[in-house]
Design an enzyme around this catalytic site. Structure first.
Site, PDB file in Angstrom:
ATOM      1  N   SER A  50       1.168   6.008  18.246  1.00  0.00           N
ATOM      2  CA  SER A  50       1.485   7.036  17.243  1.00  0.00           C
ATOM      3  C   SER A  50       2.781   7.744  17.650  1.00  0.00           C
ATOM      4  O   SER A  50       3.297   7.524  18.759  1.00  0.00           O
ATOM      5  CB  SER A  50       0.348   8.059  17.198  1.00  0.00           C
ATOM      6  OG  SER A  50       0.324   8.783  18.419  1.00  0.00           O
ATOM      7  N   ASP A  82       1.818   3.375  14.671  1.00  0.00           N
ATOM      8  CA  ASP A  82       0.748   4.003  13.891  1.00  0.00           C
ATOM      9  C   ASP A  82       1.315   5.241  13.184  1.00  0.00           C
ATOM     10  O   ASP A  82       1.939   6.095  13.818  1.00  0.00           O
ATOM     11  CB  ASP A  82      -0.384   4.399  14.863  1.00  0.00           C
ATOM     12  CG  ASP A  82      -1.662   4.797  14.153  1.00  0.00           C
ATOM     13  OD1 ASP A  82      -1.907   4.306  13.039  1.00  0.00           O
ATOM     14  OD2 ASP A  82      -2.426   5.589  14.735  1.00  0.00           O
ATOM     15  N   HIS A  83       1.110   5.328  11.886  1.00  0.00           N
ATOM     16  CA  HIS A  83       1.539   6.488  11.087  1.00  0.00           C
ATOM     17  C   HIS A  83       3.026   6.842  11.218  1.00  0.00           C
ATOM     18  O   HIS A  83       3.368   8.016  11.454  1.00  0.00           O
ATOM     19  CB  HIS A  83       0.688   7.726  11.426  1.00  0.00           C
ATOM     20  CG  HIS A  83      -0.743   7.584  11.025  1.00  0.00           C
ATOM     21  ND1 HIS A  83      -1.168   7.698   9.726  1.00  0.00           N
ATOM     22  CD2 HIS A  83      -1.853   7.290  11.752  1.00  0.00           C
ATOM     23  CE1 HIS A  83      -2.489   7.504   9.676  1.00  0.00           C
ATOM     24  NE2 HIS A  83      -2.921   7.238  10.882  1.00  0.00           N
ATOM     25  N   GLY A 212      -9.313   6.085  10.727  1.00  0.00           N
ATOM     26  CA  GLY A 212     -10.365   7.084  10.939  1.00  0.00           C
ATOM     27  C   GLY A 212     -11.728   6.444  11.088  1.00  0.00           C
ATOM     28  O   GLY A 212     -12.719   6.923  10.543  1.00  0.00           O
ATOM     29  N   ALA A 213     -11.776   5.327  11.845  1.00  0.00           N
ATOM     30  CA  ALA A 213     -13.000   4.524  11.870  1.00  0.00           C
ATOM     31  C   ALA A 213     -13.796   4.647  13.173  1.00  0.00           C
ATOM     32  O   ALA A 213     -14.635   3.803  13.466  1.00  0.00           O
ATOM     33  CB  ALA A 213     -12.645   3.066  11.598  1.00  0.00           C
ATOM     34  N   ASP A 256      -9.191   5.505  17.767  1.00  0.00           N
ATOM     35  CA  ASP A 256      -8.533   6.327  18.776  1.00  0.00           C
ATOM     36  C   ASP A 256      -9.525   7.328  19.370  1.00  0.00           C
ATOM     37  O   ASP A 256      -9.733   7.382  20.583  1.00  0.00           O
ATOM     38  CB  ASP A 256      -7.341   7.061  18.142  1.00  0.00           C
ATOM     39  CG  ASP A 256      -6.510   7.790  19.177  1.00  0.00           C
ATOM     40  OD1 ASP A 256      -6.825   7.686  20.382  1.00  0.00           O
ATOM     41  OD2 ASP A 256      -5.541   8.470  18.817  1.00  0.00           O
TER      42      ASP A 256
HETATM   43  O1  G3H Z   1      -4.303   8.775  13.426  1.00  0.00           O
HETATM   44  C1  G3H Z   1      -4.085   9.448  14.418  1.00  0.00           C
HETATM   45  C2  G3H Z   1      -4.291   8.877  15.770  1.00  0.00           C
HETATM   46  O2  G3H Z   1      -5.560   9.244  16.258  1.00  0.00           O
HETATM   47  C3  G3H Z   1      -3.187   9.288  16.684  1.00  0.00           C
HETATM   48  O3  G3H Z   1      -3.357  10.576  17.153  1.00  0.00           O
HETATM   49  O4  G3H Z   1      -1.119  11.594  16.788  1.00  0.00           O
HETATM   50  O5  G3H Z   1      -2.733  12.597  18.423  1.00  0.00           O
HETATM   51  O6  G3H Z   1      -1.593  10.428  18.924  1.00  0.00           O
HETATM   52  P1  G3H Z   1      -2.116  11.351  17.858  1.00  0.00           P
HETATM   53  P1  13P Z   2     -10.139   7.870  14.618  1.00  0.00           P
HETATM   54  O1  13P Z   2      -9.725   9.292  14.752  1.00  0.00           O
HETATM   55  O2  13P Z   2     -11.379   7.739  13.797  1.00  0.00           O
HETATM   56  O3  13P Z   2     -10.282   7.165  15.931  1.00  0.00           O
HETATM   57  O4  13P Z   2      -8.981   7.104  13.795  1.00  0.00           O
HETATM   58  C1  13P Z   2      -7.847   6.633  14.445  1.00  0.00           C
HETATM   59  C2  13P Z   2      -6.791   6.182  13.490  1.00  0.00           C
HETATM   60  O5  13P Z   2      -6.988   6.018  12.304  1.00  0.00           O
HETATM   61  C3  13P Z   2      -5.466   5.920  14.063  1.00  0.00           C
HETATM   62  O6  13P Z   2      -4.527   5.632  13.080  1.00  0.00           O
HETATM   63 ZN    ZN Z   3      -4.862   6.660  11.251  1.00  0.00          ZN
END
Ligand code: G3H
Ligand code: 13P
Ligand code: ZN
Length: 313
Positions: A50, A82-83, A212-213, A256
């Site tokens: 991320s 990620d994101h 978010g799984a 995550d």
């Molecule tokens: O979708 C979010 C992930 O859990 C990443 O979290 O931005 O705190 O690294 P973070």
């Molecule tokens: P969780 O918070 O459910 O682990 O989701 C992680 C996620 O979607 C990372 O992009």
């Molecule tokens: Zn996510």
């Protein structure tokens, strides 16, 4: 084996009704824990970073850790952003050698999301990199942005078709009731499988992604709380729902929170039980072991990806 994209992984997962685990990485112990599990299961994995992870660890360290993982394990591994929140961040990761990026324009109006995704897709595809986008909005916290349950919007199936056609994106994250973080459901856990079924039928053979799984295993919540933590009421997506989702078009499942919980509860236990201990290896080691255990359970018992690496080599 070099870094791979997710194309072949998703094809295999789609045809086999299983899912590839996408695990967030932030440091060496997390990478090693995930890879140890994937190795024992002979499973392909997606390691994802991320913006927060890139800021914390520095992208180059993460890239080198993933390179080490590939060299040591010889598994098919994808390195995914990620994101990603802008074209520039995606471009940077593509230029740095990531094999997959997510451009998350889910907070934008439909047309703006399309335009942004299309721009990233054009840049990525020219360079052999695949792109994930998101339509609909999950509740929860991600990278300091907090989306309340009221502001979350589920993915519209017909819009999803138009979105995929117009952007040329390789996979799509959908909102069907999951959310980021450790507090996903106040009451009973519920996902909109009817909506997932519709999206899958309208987009045959197209890989869908579930963010978010995390399942927020209660054994780890209890362990955290027992050893000085304070996370009452944490609740995740039941594992049988994830297994069910993989039978539809869901090919990538993001985790995550569960890694954080597993690692933190193991570390809390050591620090509480051995207050004289101050060698980081003595608590990071058990933290890494806890990551391995939970990832292995997911790959084998929830996502059904064991053995799939052989079919990709
Ligand atoms: O979708 C979010 C992930 O859990 C990443 O979290 O931005 O705190 O690294 P973070
Ligand atoms: P969780 O918070 O459910 O682990 O989701 C992680 C996620 O979607 C990372 O992009
Ligand atoms: Zn996510």
């Amino acid at each position: 084996m070099p870094l791979v994209t997710t194309k072949e992984m998703f094809k295999l997962a789609y045809e086999g009704n299983f899912a590839i685990g996408a695990f967030n990485v932030n440091n060496m112990e997390i990478v090693q824990g995930i890879i140890a599990a994937a190795k024992e299961e002979n499973a392909p994995v997606i390691l994802q970073a991320s913006a927060g992870a890139r800021k914390y660890a520095n992208s180059i360290y993460l890239k080198k850790l993933v390179e080490a993982a590939i060299e040591e394990s010889e598994l098919p591994i994808a390195l995914h952003l990620d994101h990603g929140d802008s074209f520039e961040v995606c471009k940077q990761c593509i230029d740095d050698g990531f094999s997959s990026v997510m451009i998350d324009g889910s907070h934008l109006p439909f047309e703006e999301n399309i335009a942004l995704v299309k721009k990233v897709v054009d840049y990525a595809h020219e360079r052999g990199v695949v792109v994930e986008a998101e339509l609909g909005q999950l509740a929860g916290v991600e990278d300091d942005v907090n989306v309340s349950a009221e502001d979350a919007t589920y993915t519209d199936p017909t819009q999803a078709v138009e979105f995929v056609e117009r952007t040329g994106v390789d996979s799509l994250a959908i909102a069907i009731g999951t959310s980021h973080g450790a507090y996903k459901f106040k009451g009973e856990a519920k996902l909109d499988f009817e909506r997932l079924d519709k999206i899958t039928k309208l987009l045959p053979n197209f890989p869908l992604v579930l963010h978010g799984a995390s399942s927020v295993p209660q054994e780890y919540v209890e362990m955290c709380n027992e050893f000085g933590g304070n996370i009452p009421g944490a609740k995740g997506v039941p594992e049988e729902m994830l297994r069910e989702a993989a039978k539809y078009g869901v090919c990538k499942i993001n985790v995550d929170t569960d890694l954080r919980l597993a690692m933190t509860s193991a570390i809390r236990k050591v620090l509480a039980e051995k207050p004289a201990e101050f060698d980081p290896r003595k608590y990071l080691g058990p933290g890494r072991e806890a990551i391995k255990k939970i990832v292995q359970h997911k790959i084998k018992d929830v996502f059904g990806a064991s053995g799939a690496a052989s079919k990709l080599k």
